[in-house]
Design a protein around this motif. Structure first.
Motif: not given
Length: 80
Positions: A29-30, A58
């Motif tokens: 989740n980066d 995204y």
């Protein structure tokens, strides 16, 4: 949850039926770190095997600093 990516793949493949398509997923989740990892993976591929068309999906809309992306990560991704 993958729904956004699934919709993107369906749209892409619907617009270009029969065209060889790859799906890459980075489970983290980066966003900036994942984008950096993806960019490095593309750069490491042998000449002639890099996909000519890429689509990135995204869910973040806003300043990358709001999701703790460091300036150095943003600069590295922008440079590639």
């Amino acid at each position: 949850n993958g729904l956004e990516a699934a919709l993107d793949i369906q749209y892409i493949m619907g617009m270009a039926p029969g065209v060889k398509t790859q799906f890459w997923e980075f489970a983290g989740n980066d966003f900036c770190g994942d984008l950096h990892e993806w960019t490095n993976a593309l750069l490491a591929m042998p000449a002639g095997s890099v996909p000519l068309v890429n689509s990135v999906s995204y869910g973040w809309q806003g300043a990358l600093s709001d999701i703790q992306c460091s300036n150095s990560n943003v600069e590295v991704v922008d440079a590639n």
